[in-house]
Design a protein around this motif. Sequence first.
Motif, PDB file in Angstrom:
ATOM      1  N   UNK A  12       0.951  -1.169   0.013  1.00 60.12           N
ATOM      2  CA  UNK A  12       0.205   0.050  -0.001  1.00 60.12           C
ATOM      3  C   UNK A  12       0.955   1.183   0.044  1.00 60.12           C
ATOM      4  N   UNK A  13       1.916   1.097   0.523  1.00 57.56           N
ATOM      5  CA  UNK A  13       2.938   2.132   0.724  1.00 57.56           C
ATOM      6  C   UNK A  13       3.428   2.372  -0.657  1.00 57.56           C
ATOM      7  N   UNK A  16       1.164   4.433  -2.635  1.00 57.84           N
ATOM      8  CA  UNK A  16       0.921   6.064  -2.333  1.00 57.84           C
ATOM      9  C   UNK A  16       2.368   6.521  -2.913  1.00 57.84           C
ATOM     10  N   UNK A  17       3.351   5.661  -2.956  1.00 58.56           N
ATOM     11  CA  UNK A  17       4.408   6.600  -3.462  1.00 58.56           C
ATOM     12  C   UNK A  17       4.787   6.714  -4.907  1.00 58.56           C
ATOM     13  N   UNK A  18       4.103   5.720  -5.573  1.00 55.63           N
ATOM     14  CA  UNK A  18       3.864   5.854  -7.005  1.00 55.63           C
ATOM     15  C   UNK A  18       3.027   6.912  -7.407  1.00 55.63           C
ATOM     16  N   UNK A  19       1.770   7.198  -6.758  1.00 58.13           N
ATOM     17  CA  UNK A  19       0.801   8.183  -6.997  1.00 58.13           C
ATOM     18  C   UNK A  19       1.336   9.567  -6.687  1.00 58.13           C
ATOM     19  N   UNK A  20       2.651   9.456  -5.580  1.00 61.33           N
ATOM     20  CA  UNK A  20       3.229  10.782  -5.446  1.00 61.33           C
ATOM     21  C   UNK A  20       4.045  11.092  -6.472  1.00 61.33           C
ATOM     22  N   UNK A  21       4.744   9.759  -6.816  1.00 58.17           N
ATOM     23  CA  UNK A  21       5.895  10.144  -8.103  1.00 58.17           C
ATOM     24  C   UNK A  21       5.067  10.880  -9.375  1.00 58.17           C
ATOM     25  N   UNK A  41       9.541  -0.451  -4.779  1.00 53.00           N
ATOM     26  CA  UNK A  41       9.838  -1.383  -3.754  1.00 53.00           C
ATOM     27  C   UNK A  41      11.154  -1.511  -3.010  1.00 53.00           C
ATOM     28  N   UNK A  42      12.071  -1.241  -3.813  1.00 55.06           N
ATOM     29  CA  UNK A  42      13.275  -1.311  -2.950  1.00 55.06           C
ATOM     30  C   UNK A  42      13.402  -0.193  -1.971  1.00 55.06           C
ATOM     31  N   UNK A  82       7.003   9.992   3.312  1.00 57.20           N
ATOM     32  CA  UNK A  82       6.216   8.801   3.910  1.00 57.20           C
ATOM     33  C   UNK A  82       7.031   8.539   5.438  1.00 57.20           C
ATOM     34  N   UNK A  83       8.334   8.857   5.625  1.00 59.83           N
ATOM     35  CA  UNK A  83       8.899   8.685   6.824  1.00 59.83           C
ATOM     36  C   UNK A  83       9.001   9.890   7.735  1.00 59.83           C
TER      37      UNK A  83
END
Lengths: 272, 306
Positions: A12-13, A16-21, A41-42, A82-83
């Motif tokens: 799920x993260x 979210x990361x991909x959407x933000x990219x 993923x890495x 995210x962090x």
Amino acid sequence: MEGNTNSKYLENICKDVRKNIVKMIYHAKSGHPGGSLSCVEILVSLYKNIMNITLDESGKRVDKFVLSKGHASAAYYAILSECGFIPKEDLVTFRKYDSYLEGHPSNKIPGVDVSSGSLGQGLSVANGMALAKKLDHKEGYVYCLLGDGELEEGQIWEACMSANKYNLNNLIVFVDYNGLQIDGSIKDVKDVDNLNSKFESFGLNVQKINGNNIEEIIEAVKIAKEKLNDRPNVIVAKTIKGKGVSFMENKIEWHGKTLTKEELEIALNELN
Amino acid sequence: MKSTRKSYGEFLVDMGTKNANIVVFDADLAKATCTVDFKNKFPDRHFDMGIAEQDMIGTACGMAISGKTVFTSSFAMFAAGRAYEQIRNTAAYSHVNINICATHTGLGVGEDGATHQCIEDIALMNVIPDMNVFSPSDDISTHKILMECLNLDMPKYIRLGRNELPSIYSLNDEFHLGGSHTFGNGIDGTIFATGSTVCTALEAKMLLKEKGYDVRVIDLYSIKPIDKATIIQCAKETNKLISIEDHSVIGGIGSIISSVLCEEFPKKLVKLGIQDKFGKSGKAEKLYELYNLTKEDVIEAFIMND
């Protein structure tokens, strides 16, 4: 293992990361979607599961990370956000003149230890960090993410020799092997074939995994730490450039290109 | 007589004893850069990176970011030249606290010839934002400048040399980032110099005195930042201006002084240095004759330029 091991949570993260990219690159009207999407993923596995990003008594992070393939900055900033290093609302300022979120990583950005993006330089820096840990008998690992095209730079191989010389078994290197670079397929431009034997002959342990599979990433790091801990480690992570957005996957033209509004909408729909 | 590279080596042993945080990098030139004594005394804190200067700068940056006090050593050609972009993008842009000590600068390299005589390192380092450039001229100034470097949390390039130089300074003299040292207060002219040409300038000053001219010598030991105020003051107070450097006149101290004068107090400057040529093999003293970098050349430049 420091973080959450639930792969559904990590997946799920990744979404979210991909959407933000794609949002960041859309708002910036420029950027590098292909190589950002391939390494999600890495980065998510590292930051949300593998790495200990708390500070030690000297104020340095226990585990360190160097993004040598600095053009994946959108992915990097998204995971840093995210962090909690970068406020979420700042992400849309990416690459803009009044923003600190530079096109390629600058160490003025919270959570970023060293500037990068001029390819081939990050592994040496990661080596230096790993060497400093050894010298001071400090715990923790140094992680470095290389691009595959970046392996055409000679300094990478100088750095491999150094990692071997100083037996940096506290160093874990990922290669985001997405197979494409700006001018075309790596095979056509300057092939980095036989990667396993290349790294092995330079004195590093090598594992080959599917780099878009979180469980394989986490397992490979575990193996590097527990079974292959006699030498520095490289994890050759086969990935899909543009992963997650159908019209970008394995397409060279999405190395460095922005999205139209329509393309953004399609991408976000696919990522939901 | 002592070379500034030798002084560098002695500084490292001295400070290495007092400060366990100091680490030294070299690239297969430990004897030539004089880090070998440190290597023998503190083998765990000396890192020979092999003939790989780009990797050396990157690794040194990683160490510095991790809190180590880092000195890197190589010939100027391979530090400022080969590793230029690593210095620019990894060290300077990240504002890394690194001391890049480059020996074998200019024609002073001598017999190794043009490929090893870096005559453009001042230009290369000066143009990098946030970089700081020092150029000591004798044993004491080398020690004191390196001591000053320990207190400066920033990227630094320290220009050292192979040739033996006489003592110029006393232990009371002080050296600071952005400073310079003035010898004399003559008003007939100013000779600006740096590194190995400071002693040449001082010899020329004495000879000019015999001829009835009272000139001052400015040692621009801090090349970046440069001491603008002193340059302007000399332009206002003295008659003729000459610069001498073992470096190309393009991008060296002559260019830097010209730029300051042009903006603040336009005045003619005669630039002695390497005139857009490569060096060549030979003893340094012979090369200085060939490239017009002797005290006689300074005197001639002074007398001819009315």
